[in-house]
Design a protein around this motif. Structure first.
Motif, PDB file in Angstrom:
ATOM      1  N   ARG A 127      -9.206   4.653   3.908  1.00  0.00           N
ATOM      2  CA  ARG A 127      -8.665   3.800   3.101  1.00  0.00           C
ATOM      3  C   ARG A 127      -9.503   3.989   1.876  1.00  0.00           C
ATOM      4  NH1 ARG A 127      -5.400  -0.238   4.126  1.00  0.00           N
ATOM      5  NH2 ARG A 127      -6.400  -1.667   2.842  1.00  0.00           N
ATOM      6  N   ALA A 186      -5.512   3.471  -6.194  1.00  0.00           N
ATOM      7  CA  ALA A 186      -4.504   4.182  -5.435  1.00  0.00           C
ATOM      8  C   ALA A 186      -3.329   4.971  -6.168  1.00  0.00           C
ATOM      9  CB  ALA A 186      -4.158   3.460  -4.235  1.00  0.00           C
ATOM     10  N   GLU A 221       0.712  -1.316   0.029  1.00  0.00           N
ATOM     11  CA  GLU A 221       0.043  -0.058   0.123  1.00  0.00           C
ATOM     12  C   GLU A 221       1.050   1.511  -0.035  1.00  0.00           C
ATOM     13  OE1 GLU A 221      -2.634  -0.627   3.266  1.00  0.00           O
ATOM     14  OE2 GLU A 221      -4.044  -1.967   2.168  1.00  0.00           O
ATOM     15  N   SER A 258       0.577   4.140  -2.780  1.00  0.00           N
ATOM     16  CA  SER A 258       0.240   5.481  -2.393  1.00  0.00           C
ATOM     17  C   SER A 258       1.233   6.087  -3.194  1.00  0.00           C
ATOM     18  CB  SER A 258       0.050   5.651  -1.044  1.00  0.00           C
ATOM     19  OG  SER A 258       1.502   5.586  -0.460  1.00  0.00           O
ATOM     20  N   ALA A 294      -8.013   7.111   0.056  1.00  0.00           N
ATOM     21  CA  ALA A 294      -6.501   6.685  -0.534  1.00  0.00           C
ATOM     22  C   ALA A 294      -6.607   5.675  -1.632  1.00  0.00           C
ATOM     23  CB  ALA A 294      -5.543   5.881   0.533  1.00  0.00           C
ATOM     24  N   GLY A 295      -7.793   5.089  -1.848  1.00  0.00           N
ATOM     25  CA  GLY A 295      -7.991   4.189  -2.959  1.00  0.00           C
ATOM     26  C   GLY A 295      -7.582   2.730  -2.519  1.00  0.00           C
ATOM     27  N   ARG A 306      -3.939   8.396  -7.511  1.00  0.00           N
ATOM     28  CA  ARG A 306      -4.635   9.317  -7.109  1.00  0.00           C
ATOM     29  C   ARG A 306      -3.831  10.621  -6.281  1.00  0.00           C
ATOM     30  NH1 ARG A 306      -9.711   6.835  -3.685  1.00  0.00           N
ATOM     31  NH2 ARG A 306     -10.380   5.428  -5.382  1.00  0.00           N
TER      32      ARG A 306
END
Lengths: 275, 352
Positions: B47, B72, A165, A169, B50-51, B75
Motif C-alpha cells: 500500500r 496514488a 482506492e 490507482s 501504491a500510495g 503514480r
C-alpha cells in the motif's frame, strides 16, 4: 404433506388489515359524496379548482425539493468521509443523526424562533426569505435520520474504501471518484432518502405552522376545520401520493445496473458466483 | 538496474510499528512476491508502493523518480485487490476503459485498447456484462485487465487469488504469470500462500514482524532458508535437536553424521537440524547414504503422495513419498528405516 389452514393467524391478519383499511375506505367513500344522492369526484374537483391549493402545494413542493438538495449535499459527503476516514466515529454520527427523532419538532421550532428572532444577530424570522430558509433547514433536520440511514446503507452495500482506492490507482482524483464511482453506486439510496424527505416535508405541520408559512400541512388542517368533504379528498390524495413515492423508491432501490427502471419481463436468470 | 527501490522504509500506526527497515530493489520486468503470515506488514508495504499509505520514514523510487510523497492517483500503478473492487455500476467494457477515460484518451483508441485487454484475459464475449453477473474468477480477470489497460509502470497484486476456489486459483495464477511475462511489467504480488509465491515469482520476500527475513529466488527460499522463521513458515519441516561433534560432523537422532558443508560450527554447541518430508524415504533411493531406524505410527494415502508418520528415537517424523503403482502403504507398527542424503540435512540458523 398437507398442513392445516392457519385459521387463527389469518383472522388476526385480517383484523389487523381491517384496522388500517376500513377507515381508509370510509374516508374515500365519504369524499365521493359531496353531491347528495350520487357518487362523484366533485370534492376532488373543488380542491383542484382552488388557487390556494395549488399555491400551497407548489410552495411545499419547492421547499421539500430544496430540503432534499440541501440534505443530500450535507449527508452524502459526511457519510462518505466518515466511512473512509473515521469509521470508528460511525456509531456517534449515527446516534447524532437520530436526534431529530428524539427532540420534538415543536421544541426545535421554538428554539429557532428564539435563536433567530428579532433580537438575534441573525434575525432570519424578520424577513420572508429568511423564514423560508429556516423552514427548509427545519425540513432537512427532520429528514436527516432517514436520509443518513438510506445513504449510509447504500454505502455499506458497496466497499467504499476499496472502490475509492481502485479509482485512485487508475488516476482518478477524489472529486472524479465521487462523481463517477461513488455517486452512481449510491444513487438508488439517495433517491430513497429523497422520497422519504419529500413525503415528510410535504405534509409537515408543526414547524410550518409555527413559522406561519403558506404550506400544504397547515392548509390541510385549516380545510379540516372549515369544510366537510374536501379534507377527506385531500387525505386520500396524500395517501395516494405517499404510496406512489414508496413504489418509486422500491423500483429504484431494487434496480440493478444495466436494467431498465421498470422491467416487465421476468429478469434473465443470471447465475451469480458467490465468492 | 533497479526499477523499484524501497529504501529504509518504516511505517508506524500510532505506537505500533508494522514495517521496519525495509529495503528492496526490484529490477524492471521482475515478478516479486511478498510472503508472510497475516499481520507481517506485507500489505502495508504494498500500500505504500501504491500510495495509499505514506511511510513514516524512508523513500520509494520508481524508475529513478522519488514517488514517496506522490498521491496514488499520479503514480501510474495498476492495482488488483482481493475483493476485485470492480465498479458495480459499470459494464466490463466501462470498467476496463475507466483508467483510459480518466487519462483523456480519445474514444477510438480506448475502444481498441479495451478490446486488446479483453482479448488478453479471454473475456471478450462478456464485455457487456456487469460485475454482479460474473463469477469471482471472471471478475478478478476483469480487474487485472482494468489495472493493466492504462499501461502502468507497476502492477500491484494484493492477495488477488485468496477469494477464489482452488481450481480457478491455479489457472488464474498461471494466467497472471503469462500476462506479466508477455507485457514484461514489473510486478509486486502479496500473498500468505507459499505455494502461490514459490510458483509464480522470480524472487520471494519472506516477511516476518515487519521485516524482510529473506529475499531470494523460490529455490533459495525453500532449499536454503537463512532464518528460523523462513524455515518454519515455508514448507513442512522435521526438526531435530543436534550437537556439533567436530567441525566436520554433527550428532543427532543417535548418529554421528559427517557433513562437510557446515565447517564453521563450534564443536559442542547445540544446534537444530531439519529434514523436509519429501527428502525422506522408507526405501533407499540411489544416492541415499544415511538412514535412521524407526517404527511406523500411521500412514495416509493422498493420491500422488503417501504420507507416513514415523517414530524415530521418540520423535515423530513425517515422510512424503511419491505414489507409484507398485507402492504399498506402510503398515502401522512395522519397523522402518528412514533414508536420506547428507546434502538434504538443513542446519537451521539460530536466529529467529
Amino acid at each position: 404433506m398437507s398442513r392445516r389452514f392457519p385459521l387463527l393467524s389469518t383472522l388476526i391478519a385480517l383484523a389487523g388489515a381491517a384496522f388500517f383499511i376500513v377507515p381508509l375506505i370510509a374516508t374515500f367513500n365519504f369524499s365521493l359524496r359531496m353531491k347528495r344522492g350520487e357518487l362523484s369526484f366533485e370534492a376532488y374537483r373543488s380542491v383542484f379548482d382552488s388557487d390556494v391549493f395549488l399555491g400551497v402545494l407548489g410552495f411545499s413542493a419547492t421547499a421539500s425539493l430544496m430540503a432534499i438538495l440541501m440534505g443530500v449535499l450535507i449527508v452524502v459527503p459526511t457519510a462518505y468521509w466518515v466511512r473512509l476516514r473515521v469509521p470508528r466515529a460511525r456509531p456517534v454520527i449515527e446516534f447524532l443523526s437520530l436526534m431529530p427523532l428524539i427532540i420534538p419538532p415543536v421544541v426545535l421550532v421554538f428554539g429557532y424562533v428564539r435563536l433567530y428572532g428579532s433580537s438575534s444577530i441573525l434575525p432570519l424570522t424578520m424577513t420572508e426569505a429568511g423564514t423560508n430558509v429556516l423552514l427548509v433547514i427545519g425540513y432537512v433536520v427532520l429528514s436527516v435520520p432517514y436520509m443518513y440511514r438510506a445513504v449510509d446503507n447504500g454505502m455499506a452495500a458497496i466497499d467504499i474504501a476499496t472502490l475509492t482506492e481502485a479509482a485512485e490507482s487508475l488516476g482518478a482524483s477524489r472529486l472524479r471518484t465521487i462523481v463517477f464511482v461513488i455517486f452512481p453506486n449510491i444513487r438508488s439510496a439517495i433517491v430513497s432518502g429523497a422520497f422519504l424527505t419529500f413525503s415528510i416535508s410535504l405534509g409537515e405541520f408543526v414547524i410550518t405552522s409555527l413559522l406561519n408559512r403558506p404550506a400544504f400541512g397547515p392548509y390541510l388542517v385549516q380545510m379540516g376545520q372549515d369544510f366537510a368533504y374536501q379534507p377527506a379528498a385531500l387525505a386520500i390524495m396524500a395517501f395516494a401520493f405517499t404510496w406512489i413515492c414508496m413504489v418509486l423508491m422500491e423500483a429504484f432501490a431494487t434496480r440493478k445496473p444495466g436494467q431498465r427502471l421498470l422491467q416487465w419481463r421476468a429478469p434473465r436468470s443470471v447465475t451469480k458466483a458467490k465468492s | 538496474m533497479s526499477f523499484l527501490t524501497l529504501k529504509n522504509i518504516t511505517k508506524s500506526f500510532g505506537p505500533n510499528t508494522v514495517v521496519r527497515d525495509f529495503d528492496l530493489n526490484v529490477a524492471s520486468g521482475e515478478f516479486v512476491s511478498f510472503l508472510g503470515p497475516s499481520g507481517c506488514g506485507k500489505t502495508t508495504v504494498l500500500r505504500m508502493i501504491a500510495g495509499f499509505e505514506t511511510p513514516s520514514s524512508g523513500s520509494i523510487h520508481v524508475g529513478g523518480m522519488d514517488v514517496t510523497a506522490l498521491p496514488a492517483s499520479r503514480r501510474k500503478i495498476g492495482m488488483v485487490f482481493q475483493a476485485y473492487a470492480l465498479f458495480p455500476n459499470m459494464s466490463v467494457r466501462d470498467n476496463v476503459a475507466f483508467g483510459l477515460k480518466i487519462a483523456g484518451m480519445p474514444r477510438a483508441e480506448i475502444d481498441t485498447r479495451v478490446a486488446e485487454m479483453l482479448d488478453l484475459i479471454s473475456l471478450g464475449s462478456l464485455a457487456d456484462r456487469y460485475p454482479y453477473q460474473m463469477s469471482g474468477g471472471q471478475q478478478q480477470r476483469v480487474a487485472l485487465a482494468r489495472a493493466l489497460a492504462p499501461r502502468p509502470n507497476l502492477l500491484l497484486l494484493d492477495e488477488p487469488l485468496s477469494a477464489l476456489d482452488a481450481q480457478i486459483r491455479t489457472s488464474l495464477r498461471d494466467d497472471i504469470r503469462r500476462i506479466q511475462q508477455e507485457l514484461g511489467i514489473t510486478t509486486v504480488f502479496v500473498t500468505h500462500d507459499q505455494e502461490e509465491a514459490l510458483s509464480i515469482s522470480d524472487r520471494v520476500v519472506v516477511m516476518h514482524k515487519g521485516r524482510a527475513d529473506q529475499i531470494g529466488t523460490p529455490a533459495q527460499i525453500y532449499n536454503r532458508p537463512t532464518t528460523r522463521f523462513v524455515a518454519d513458515f515455508v514448507g513442512k519441516l522435521n526438526t531435530f535437536e543436534a550437537r556439533v561433534e567436530s567441525p566436520q560432523s554433527i550428532f543427532f537422532a543417535g548418529q554421528n553424521i559427517h557433513d562437510p558443508r557446515h565447517t564453521d560450527l563450534t564443536p559442542g554447541a547445540p544446534i537444530t537440524v531439519a529434514l523436509r518430508p519429501e527428502a525422506l524415504s522408507l526405501r533407499p533411493r540411489p544416492g541415499d547414504d544415511l538412514s535412521l531406524p524407526g517404527r511406523v505410527l500411521h500412514s495416509t494415502f493422498l493420491g500422488s503422495v503417501i504420507r507416513a508418520q514415523i517414530d524415530v528415537a521418540g520423535q515423530q517424523v513425517s515422510v512424503d513419498m511419491f505414489n507409484r503403482a507398485d507402492a504399498t502403504l506402510p503398515v502401522a507398527g512395522d519397523m522402518a528405516e528412514v533414508w536420506f542424503t547428507r546434502g538434504d540435512v538443513l542446519v537451521l540458523p539460530s536466529v529467529m
